[in-house]
Design an enzyme around this catalytic site. Sequence first.
Site, PDB file in Angstrom:
ATOM      1  N   CYS A 300       0.791  -1.241   0.000  1.00 30.17           N
ATOM      2  CA  CYS A 300       0.000   0.000   0.000  1.00 30.17           C
ATOM      3  C   CYS A 300       0.824   1.292   0.000  1.00 30.17           C
ATOM      4  O   CYS A 300       0.353   2.296  -0.545  1.00 30.17           O
ATOM      5  CB  CYS A 300      -1.025   0.012   1.136  1.00 30.17           C
ATOM      6  SG  CYS A 300      -0.321  -0.087   2.791  1.00 30.17           S
ATOM      7  N   ARG A 330       9.954 -10.135  -0.627  1.00 28.50           N
ATOM      8  CA  ARG A 330      10.572 -10.002   0.690  1.00 28.50           C
ATOM      9  C   ARG A 330      11.704 -11.018   0.761  1.00 28.50           C
ATOM     10  O   ARG A 330      11.489 -12.191   0.458  1.00 28.50           O
ATOM     11  CB  ARG A 330       9.508 -10.311   1.740  1.00 28.50           C
ATOM     12  CG  ARG A 330       9.826  -9.876   3.101  1.00 28.50           C
ATOM     13  CD  ARG A 330       8.587  -9.919   3.954  1.00 28.50           C
ATOM     14  NE  ARG A 330       7.629  -8.856   3.588  1.00 28.50           N
ATOM     15  CZ  ARG A 330       6.740  -8.325   4.423  1.00 28.50           C
ATOM     16  NH1 ARG A 330       6.661  -8.746   5.643  1.00 28.50           N
ATOM     17  NH2 ARG A 330       5.915  -7.375   4.035  1.00 28.50           N
ATOM     18  N   GLU A 332      13.497 -13.497   2.386  1.00 31.36           N
ATOM     19  CA  GLU A 332      13.269 -14.310   3.582  1.00 31.36           C
ATOM     20  C   GLU A 332      14.560 -14.959   4.058  1.00 31.36           C
ATOM     21  O   GLU A 332      15.488 -15.162   3.282  1.00 31.36           O
ATOM     22  CB  GLU A 332      12.223 -15.404   3.293  1.00 31.36           C
ATOM     23  CG  GLU A 332      10.796 -14.881   3.176  1.00 31.36           C
ATOM     24  CD  GLU A 332      10.197 -14.451   4.518  1.00 31.36           C
ATOM     25  OE1 GLU A 332      10.863 -14.593   5.555  1.00 31.36           O
ATOM     26  OE2 GLU A 332       9.060 -13.948   4.501  1.00 31.36           O
ATOM     27  N   ARG A 341       5.863 -19.694   2.928  1.00 30.37           N
ATOM     28  CA  ARG A 341       6.857 -18.653   3.208  1.00 30.37           C
ATOM     29  C   ARG A 341       7.692 -18.415   1.963  1.00 30.37           C
ATOM     30  O   ARG A 341       8.642 -19.139   1.692  1.00 30.37           O
ATOM     31  CB  ARG A 341       7.733 -19.116   4.364  1.00 30.37           C
ATOM     32  CG  ARG A 341       8.646 -18.054   4.853  1.00 30.37           C
ATOM     33  CD  ARG A 341       8.888 -18.227   6.335  1.00 30.37           C
ATOM     34  NE  ARG A 341       9.963 -17.359   6.745  1.00 30.37           N
ATOM     35  CZ  ARG A 341      10.886 -17.698   7.636  1.00 30.37           C
ATOM     36  NH1 ARG A 341      10.867 -18.886   8.185  1.00 30.37           N
ATOM     37  NH2 ARG A 341      11.806 -16.853   7.969  1.00 30.37           N
ATOM     38  N   GLU A 349      -4.377  -6.249  -1.764  1.00 32.48           N
ATOM     39  CA  GLU A 349      -4.216  -5.237  -0.713  1.00 32.48           C
ATOM     40  C   GLU A 349      -5.403  -4.282  -0.767  1.00 32.48           C
ATOM     41  O   GLU A 349      -5.696  -3.710  -1.810  1.00 32.48           O
ATOM     42  CB  GLU A 349      -2.892  -4.494  -0.928  1.00 32.48           C
ATOM     43  CG  GLU A 349      -2.679  -3.315  -0.004  1.00 32.48           C
ATOM     44  CD  GLU A 349      -2.151  -3.692   1.387  1.00 32.48           C
ATOM     45  OE1 GLU A 349      -2.114  -4.897   1.715  1.00 32.48           O
ATOM     46  OE2 GLU A 349      -1.789  -2.772   2.134  1.00 32.48           O
ATOM     47  N   ASP A 410      -3.662  -9.968  13.368  1.00 35.99           N
ATOM     48  CA  ASP A 410      -3.235 -11.023  12.455  1.00 35.99           C
ATOM     49  C   ASP A 410      -4.274 -12.120  12.461  1.00 35.99           C
ATOM     50  O   ASP A 410      -4.807 -12.470  13.512  1.00 35.99           O
ATOM     51  CB  ASP A 410      -1.913 -11.640  12.946  1.00 35.99           C
ATOM     52  CG  ASP A 410      -0.712 -10.873  12.442  1.00 35.99           C
ATOM     53  OD1 ASP A 410      -0.891  -9.985  11.580  1.00 35.99           O
ATOM     54  OD2 ASP A 410       0.401 -11.166  12.914  1.00 35.99           O
ATOM     55  N   GLU A 426       0.300 -17.134   9.985  1.00 37.34           N
ATOM     56  CA  GLU A 426      -0.338 -15.830   9.782  1.00 37.34           C
ATOM     57  C   GLU A 426      -0.713 -15.748   8.307  1.00 37.34           C
ATOM     58  O   GLU A 426       0.165 -15.754   7.453  1.00 37.34           O
ATOM     59  CB  GLU A 426       0.688 -14.755  10.152  1.00 37.34           C
ATOM     60  CG  GLU A 426       0.184 -13.358  10.004  1.00 37.34           C
ATOM     61  CD  GLU A 426       1.335 -12.364   9.899  1.00 37.34           C
ATOM     62  OE1 GLU A 426       2.376 -12.569  10.554  1.00 37.34           O
ATOM     63  OE2 GLU A 426       1.176 -11.401   9.134  1.00 37.34           O
ATOM     64  N   ASN A 429      -3.715  -9.975   7.420  1.00 33.72           N
ATOM     65  CA  ASN A 429      -3.833  -9.041   8.532  1.00 33.72           C
ATOM     66  C   ASN A 429      -4.902  -7.994   8.257  1.00 33.72           C
ATOM     67  O   ASN A 429      -5.384  -7.859   7.127  1.00 33.72           O
ATOM     68  CB  ASN A 429      -2.484  -8.377   8.843  1.00 33.72           C
ATOM     69  CG  ASN A 429      -1.910  -7.677   7.635  1.00 33.72           C
ATOM     70  OD1 ASN A 429      -2.625  -7.264   6.730  1.00 33.72           O
ATOM     71  ND2 ASN A 429      -0.606  -7.531   7.610  1.00 33.72           N
ATOM     72  N   CYS A 454      -5.585  -0.739   6.334  1.00 33.45           N
ATOM     73  CA  CYS A 454      -5.309  -1.620   5.198  1.00 33.45           C
ATOM     74  C   CYS A 454      -5.407  -3.070   5.650  1.00 33.45           C
ATOM     75  O   CYS A 454      -5.270  -3.375   6.831  1.00 33.45           O
ATOM     76  CB  CYS A 454      -3.949  -1.327   4.569  1.00 33.45           C
ATOM     77  SG  CYS A 454      -2.520  -1.773   5.545  1.00 33.45           S
ATOM     78  N   ARG A 461      -0.593 -17.685   1.258  1.00 36.58           N
ATOM     79  CA  ARG A 461      -0.912 -18.095   2.630  1.00 36.58           C
ATOM     80  C   ARG A 461      -2.313 -18.704   2.707  1.00 36.58           C
ATOM     81  O   ARG A 461      -2.545 -19.646   3.464  1.00 36.58           O
ATOM     82  CB  ARG A 461      -0.804 -16.896   3.579  1.00 36.58           C
ATOM     83  CG  ARG A 461       0.602 -16.290   3.653  1.00 36.58           C
ATOM     84  CD  ARG A 461       1.462 -17.077   4.587  1.00 36.58           C
ATOM     85  NE  ARG A 461       2.850 -16.671   4.601  1.00 36.58           N
ATOM     86  CZ  ARG A 461       3.419 -15.905   5.536  1.00 36.58           C
ATOM     87  NH1 ARG A 461       2.693 -15.433   6.525  1.00 36.58           N
ATOM     88  NH2 ARG A 461       4.696 -15.624   5.486  1.00 36.58           N
TER      89      ARG A 461
END
Length: 495
Positions: A300, A330, A332, A341, A349, A410, A426, A429, A454, A461
């Site tokens: 976002c 990301r 990791e 993951r 989003e 979460d 998770e 969120n 947001c 996931r």
Amino acid sequence: MRFKLDCAMKLSKPVEADIKEIIASAADLLKKGAPDGEGAVIEKCGISGDEIQMTITSGRYVRPHNAVFRLKNHLCAELGKRYKVGVREIHGKRYTIEFELENEPKKEIKIPYAEVSFSGKKCKLDIKNVDENFLQDNFADRMINLVKEKADAELYEGKGEHWELLWEGKKRDYKWAKDPTKEMEKLGWIMHRGRGQWIFGPTVTRIIKTFESIVVDELIKPLGFEEVIIPKAVTWDVWKRSGHAKSIYPEVYFLCPPQTRDKEFWEDITDEFKITGEVPAEKIKEKIKAPIGGVSYAQCPPLWPYFAGKTIADDSLPIKVFDRSGPSMRYESGGIHGIERVDEFHRIEIVWIDKEEKLMETHAKLLEAYRHIFNDILLLEWRIARVTPWFMAQEGMIGVSEKKDVGTTDFESYLPYKGRDSPWLEFQNLSNNGDKYPKGFNVKAQHGELWSGCTGIGLERWLATFTAQHGLDPAGWPKEFAKRAGKLPDGIKFL
Ligand code: SER
Ligand code: ZN
């Protein structure tokens, strides 16, 4: 708190005036705004040619890095009128700052621009050779805060993230307890590519697209969110304002443009590849610019420049938008993980902006829609927990916001193949971000205060959750989901 600054002021030319007297006449000016007996003091003052050397000290009030500019203005006013002389430059030769922390740090603390030393709880910063910008821009105050922040972080380390269960759903029985990543790989539905990146074949893509259609039908449409396309290359200006610039570096995929798009400049690289069949990555490193930012991370933040510096009309509120135009990345840690993951991931989003007092109305409706999706369509075992707001964690701000309703929840799912004692996953969120973004990007409401929220739907996931709980055979899937997915593509047979 004690401050001591040795500095030099360079004049535009030597002057006959009695500078010491002029400086002495500024004594009151250096106490203005401070309680009685406080403020800055000029301890020493000497002149040689066009340079004035001074030592300024203070306690908490009118710190030397502020006092020196009061002096500069005073001098300019006095010398300008009569002698047409100005102050050209201020140079800080040495700046020492002493202050006390609440606790003595256990580990060594280092910060840029200063030597940091401790005697018990007393900290001393020794700073040498700084320019005018350093003094004017309050670097010193931020350095003090940074030391405090690092010392505080020590206290919280090891305490773990704040986690508080808010709601837990029905416990379900599961017949299937396999790791879906492994099973889908065996079936040829997915394929791992390098670092935390997967190719999703037609069958599994159908599952992901079914999640998307459920989100559209049950949440996005009924709640009236409109689709937008948010850039996926994020430049530093965005992360400076969103606060991510304080911490994301170990996790971000950096974006480096070429130094030039001149073909000749790149000829040795192309030639080398043509001969060796290898891409000379090390040599490419020498030919690219410093990173201009990184690949979408929180999704976002790069929407916000759209609103930056603007005032939003009351009748445009609440603003309700969503983006699903591309992946975020990301970096990791650790070895290979499954689809739960990943380094490259897909997220819907959803962002909403409203008056402070109305923000939670949309939040509540989103929560209700999620409950319906997870309880009635996907039949998941899941729970909701309140955690340290993600932006606070990312920005190194510790502790949970005291502001009512601000923060992150979460959504976590049970993974049968990991067992009851393992941590839950998770999978999305839902955050009330308070005034963080409107403030950071200077967005105003026609009346009142703007807040924003947001919620990120992590599709990998969701996939990991759904397949871990319900398996890969549509016969065992919740009816409502199986119906929406339709007949699955046959998949590709590899011989
Ligand atoms: N922007 C959020 C995050 O990064 C996702 O909604 O956690
Ligand atoms: Zn977000």
